[in-house]
Design an enzyme around this catalytic site. Sequence first.
Site, PDB file in Angstrom:
ATOM      1  N   ALA A  79       0.805  -1.239   0.000  1.00 63.25           N
ATOM      2  CA  ALA A  79       0.000   0.000   0.000  1.00 63.25           C
ATOM      3  C   ALA A  79       0.827   1.272   0.000  1.00 63.25           C
ATOM      4  CB  ALA A  79      -0.994   0.034   1.159  1.00 63.25           C
ATOM      5  N   ALA A  80       2.149   1.176  -0.157  1.00 65.07           N
ATOM      6  CA  ALA A  80       2.946   2.405  -0.229  1.00 65.07           C
ATOM      7  C   ALA A  80       2.556   3.238  -1.442  1.00 65.07           C
ATOM      8  CB  ALA A  80       4.434   2.062  -0.275  1.00 65.07           C
ATOM      9  N   GLY A  81       2.381   2.572  -2.584  1.00 63.32           N
ATOM     10  CA  GLY A  81       1.969   3.294  -3.783  1.00 63.32           C
ATOM     11  C   GLY A  81       0.580   3.897  -3.641  1.00 63.32           C
TER      12      GLY A  81
END
Length: 317
Positions: free
Chosen positions: A254-256
């Site tokens: 979920a960093a992007g």
Amino acid sequence: MNNQQADIVIVGSLNMDLVIRAKRMPRPGETLAGDTFTTVPGGKGANQAVAAARLGASVAMIGCVGDDAYGERLRAGLMVESIDCRAVTTLSSVSTGVASIVVDEQSQNAILIVAGANGELTPGLLEQFDNVLDSARIVICQLEVPVPTVHHALTRARQLGKTVILNPAPAVGPLPADWYPLIDYLVPNETEAQALTGIVVDSPQAAEQAAHMLREAGARNVIVTLGERGVLKVGEEGCGHWPAPVVKALDSTAAGDTFVGGFAAALAAGQSEGDALRFAQAAAALSVTRAGAQPSIPTYVEVKEFAWNEKDSPAQH
């Protein structure tokens, strides 16, 4: 929130993430013992909605879930974040989407997705929520719902004069040529940029080459996220590279999505593109220091308190 207009509307997926942490990824045909298992609310659309909401924006979600325990939990999780869920449709004919995620000791992940209800978000269903699209300033799409639905959302958002963001994930090849002129901000990572262009994106220089190609195809701005190497943006004013904060990564899941949600939230708040990119970088950096998808996404206050010693001015050329 349900009676208010949203700054940002997300058209996309809602999944329950089934997360296994292991020392390494299994090889084909190999069985490994994992270390831990958790169920975590996810889906690129829902993740970006949560990110935008936690990072200061008013948000509405358009998507589908199954009439099951996972669907109930996903809807409840969005509502806790004050996200408008009027356009999240519950379907009895299919299961809620799931994503099986393996995370190794190096914090890299491999993901297998079953679309479930996400595959039932059709253009016809989307048309029922045209008022939700019309009320927003920014519309964000990804590629975890049917392609015709994404095209309809992009087209309608452009007709309505909205700022259009497409995170082309997962990307398996070039986008249709008529999509690019509909997009204000195309935000792929290295793998996605390579899939879209055929260019091996293994450096900021290669990312710039891919970004120029995508902009020549018609996208107004192209932002390539490069993980620990930062972010590269190509737009009318030229090319800029923003370095990434240095953090100890635990889980890149979920960093992007955090980056996309943070960037959109900052734009909705009136920040400049450069400030929005720096804000989104800080949010994404904080997210990789925590486990899980939505649980890893920081709040606005946490991001504003976060500081790093990198230069915060991009190299422009």
